[in-house]
Motif scaffolding. Structure first.
Motif, PDB file in Angstrom:
ATOM      1  N   VAL A   2       0.284  -0.829   0.001  1.00 32.95           N
ATOM      2  CA  VAL A   2       0.201   0.039   0.088  1.00 32.95           C
ATOM      3  C   VAL A   2       0.737   0.943  -0.505  1.00 32.95           C
ATOM      4  CG1 VAL A   2      -1.809   1.231   1.246  1.00 32.95           C
ATOM      5  CG2 VAL A   2      -1.785  -1.109   1.390  1.00 32.95           C
ATOM      6  N   THR A   3       1.179   2.212  -1.043  1.00 29.59           N
ATOM      7  CA  THR A   3       1.656   3.076  -1.526  1.00 29.59           C
ATOM      8  C   THR A   3       0.946   4.228  -2.040  1.00 29.59           C
ATOM      9  OG1 THR A   3       1.886   2.689  -3.186  1.00 29.59           O
ATOM     10  CG2 THR A   3       3.705   1.847  -1.722  1.00 29.59           C
ATOM     11  N   TYR A   4       1.209   5.750  -1.737  1.00 28.32           N
ATOM     12  CA  TYR A   4       0.509   6.880  -1.692  1.00 28.32           C
ATOM     13  C   TYR A   4       0.704   7.733  -2.773  1.00 28.32           C
ATOM     14  CZ  TYR A   4      -2.594   5.217   1.264  1.00 28.32           C
ATOM     15  OH  TYR A   4      -3.072   3.865   2.349  1.00 28.32           O
ATOM     16  N   PRO A   5       1.053   8.184  -3.548  1.00 27.88           N
ATOM     17  CA  PRO A   5       1.539   9.175  -4.629  1.00 27.88           C
ATOM     18  C   PRO A   5       2.846  10.158  -3.550  1.00 27.88           C
ATOM     19  CG  PRO A   5      -0.282   9.633  -5.517  1.00 27.88           C
ATOM     20  CD  PRO A   5      -0.110   8.799  -4.323  1.00 27.88           C
ATOM     21  N   GLU A   6       3.911  10.484  -4.204  1.00 19.86           N
ATOM     22  CA  GLU A   6       4.264  11.577  -3.229  1.00 19.86           C
ATOM     23  C   GLU A   6       4.338  12.398  -2.876  1.00 19.86           C
ATOM     24  OE1 GLU A   6       9.251  12.838  -2.951  1.00 19.86           O
ATOM     25  OE2 GLU A   6       8.651  11.470  -5.065  1.00 19.86           O
ATOM     26  N   GLY A   7       3.958  12.932  -1.605  1.00 19.24           N
ATOM     27  CA  GLY A   7       3.408  15.011  -1.256  1.00 19.24           C
ATOM     28  C   GLY A   7       2.039  14.817  -1.218  1.00 19.24           C
ATOM     29  N   ALA A   8       1.132  13.178  -1.258  1.00 22.86           N
ATOM     30  CA  ALA A   8      -0.092  13.126  -0.952  1.00 22.86           C
ATOM     31  C   ALA A   8      -0.532  14.188  -0.174  1.00 22.86           C
ATOM     32  CB  ALA A   8      -0.803  11.674  -1.404  1.00 22.86           C
ATOM     33  N   THR A   9      -1.659  14.422  -0.123  1.00 25.56           N
ATOM     34  CA  THR A   9      -2.581  15.430   0.230  1.00 25.56           C
ATOM     35  C   THR A   9      -4.012  14.757   0.368  1.00 25.56           C
ATOM     36  OG1 THR A   9      -1.704  17.044   0.238  1.00 25.56           O
ATOM     37  CG2 THR A   9      -4.214  17.919   1.389  1.00 25.56           C
ATOM     38  N   ARG A  26      -4.305   7.076  10.465  1.00 27.34           N
ATOM     39  CA  ARG A  26      -4.151   5.789   9.534  1.00 27.34           C
ATOM     40  C   ARG A  26      -3.304   6.295   8.226  1.00 27.34           C
ATOM     41  NH1 ARG A  26      -2.124   3.169   7.432  1.00 27.34           N
ATOM     42  NH2 ARG A  26      -1.606   1.280   6.272  1.00 27.34           N
ATOM     43  N   LEU A  27      -3.623   7.685   7.264  1.00 31.99           N
ATOM     44  CA  LEU A  27      -3.265   8.316   6.535  1.00 31.99           C
ATOM     45  C   LEU A  27      -1.891   8.696   6.564  1.00 31.99           C
ATOM     46  CD1 LEU A  27      -6.589   9.196   4.329  1.00 31.99           C
ATOM     47  CD2 LEU A  27      -4.813   7.635   3.484  1.00 31.99           C
ATOM     48  N   VAL A 205     -10.035   1.864   4.550  1.00 36.83           N
ATOM     49  CA  VAL A 205     -10.199   3.250   4.132  1.00 36.83           C
ATOM     50  C   VAL A 205      -9.271   3.715   3.263  1.00 36.83           C
ATOM     51  CG1 VAL A 205     -10.780   5.397   4.115  1.00 36.83           C
ATOM     52  CG2 VAL A 205     -12.609   4.191   5.108  1.00 36.83           C
ATOM     53  N   ALA A 206      -7.864   3.462   3.990  1.00 35.04           N
ATOM     54  CA  ALA A 206      -6.853   3.463   3.863  1.00 35.04           C
ATOM     55  C   ALA A 206      -6.268   2.952   2.591  1.00 35.04           C
ATOM     56  CB  ALA A 206      -5.780   2.725   4.830  1.00 35.04           C
ATOM     57  N   TRP A 207      -6.754   1.590   2.526  1.00 32.84           N
ATOM     58  CA  TRP A 207      -6.377   0.702   0.604  1.00 32.84           C
ATOM     59  C   TRP A 207      -7.033   1.084   0.343  1.00 32.84           C
ATOM     60  CZ3 TRP A 207     -10.257  -2.398  -1.804  1.00 32.84           C
ATOM     61  CH2 TRP A 207      -8.706  -3.263  -2.659  1.00 32.84           C
ATOM     62  N   LEU A 208      -8.086   1.871   0.346  1.00 32.82           N
ATOM     63  CA  LEU A 208      -9.123   2.305  -0.649  1.00 32.82           C
ATOM     64  C   LEU A 208      -8.304   3.651  -1.259  1.00 32.82           C
ATOM     65  CD1 LEU A 208     -12.993   1.211   0.633  1.00 32.82           C
ATOM     66  CD2 LEU A 208     -11.882   0.278  -1.581  1.00 32.82           C
ATOM     67  N   CYS A 209      -7.523   4.500  -0.511  1.00 26.30           N
ATOM     68  CA  CYS A 209      -7.072   5.030  -0.613  1.00 26.30           C
ATOM     69  C   CYS A 209      -5.521   5.373  -1.659  1.00 26.30           C
ATOM     70  CB  CYS A 209      -7.043   6.552   0.496  1.00 26.30           C
ATOM     71  SG  CYS A 209      -9.133   6.938   1.030  1.00 26.30           S
TER      72      CYS A 209
END
Length: 230
Positions: A2-9, A26-27, A205-209
């Motif tokens: 599970v990753t998020y775009p760098e600098g994500a808001t 969590r986020l 929710v964290a996975w869905l995001c």
């Protein structure tokens, strides 16, 4: 992974307590910059999600967000449908449905322009089952599901994914004033025989995001301890 775009808001409405606060924590723990918005004290931004001007002003100040979690909501009246006051019915819909609509309307366009975004709207298992004594809540959360299904289809080719989570009863401040009989009925229908915890909903929710999600939009994800049957 599970990753998020760098600098994500991320913007989390209803982020001062309960599921919203757990999602924000969590986020943030995963490195996402999180802005919480709530009418209650303790949020980064004071926001009444039913105030269209306030929502638009917040969008103008924050600019693009990559992740939107609409967790602001109310249980509404706990009474038989025939005893529900019209204003109580309308208030429940204003917060649960119109609030979700207004926030999505304000923030989704910048996501589509950027070509990436995640929207998670909070519904309830009551939207599927129809809890007796909670007609306004059940109907409003069913509307949130339909709204999200429509939105998910509308943005399906833009890189933005919109999905909805439908928890069973959760140990949160929102349920502090709920009729104990309604909560007892919910627990009796749950095979795990307990209420959910905010942090359990936040994991879903964290996975869905996240970037891990790539081929799901307009879908309903249950978090019901086994209560959901369809």
């Amino acid at each position: 992974m599970v990753t998020y775009p760098e600098g994500a808001t991320a913007l989390v409405t209803g982020g001062a307590s309960g599921i919203g606060a757990a999602c924000a924590k969590r986020l943030a723990g995963a490195g996402v910059r999180v802005v919480t918005a709530d009418v209650a004290a303790g949020a980064d931004e004071r926001l009444d999600v039913t105030d269209a001007d306030a929502v638009e002003n917040l969008a103008a100040r924050l600019g693009r967000v990559d992740i939107l979690v609409n967790s602001a909501g109310v249980v509404g009246p706990s009474a038989p449908l025939v005893d529900v006051e019209l204003e109580d019915w309308r208030r429940t819909f204003r917060i649960n449905v119109e609030g979700t609509f207004l926030v999505c309307r304000a923030f989704v366009p910048a996501m589509t322009d950027a070509g990436w975004g995640r929207v998670v709207n909070m519904a309830s298992i009551a939207a599927k089952d129809g809890n007796p004594g909670q007609s306004a809540y059940s109907a409003s959360k069913a509307a949130v599901i339909a709204l999200t299904k429509s939105l998910g289809k509308e943005v399906a080719t833009t890189g933005v994914l919109a999905n909805v989570v439908a928890p069973a009863a959760v140990e949160s401040p929102m349920n502090a004033g709920t009729d104990p009989a309604i909560l007892a009925r919910s627990q009796s229908l749950t095979p795990m025989a307990r209420m959910g915890r905010p942090e359990e909903i936040a994991e879903l929710v964290a996975w869905l995001c996240s970037e891990a999600l790539s081929f799901s939009t307009g879908a309903v994800y249950d978090a019901s301890g086994g209560r959901a049957s369809y």
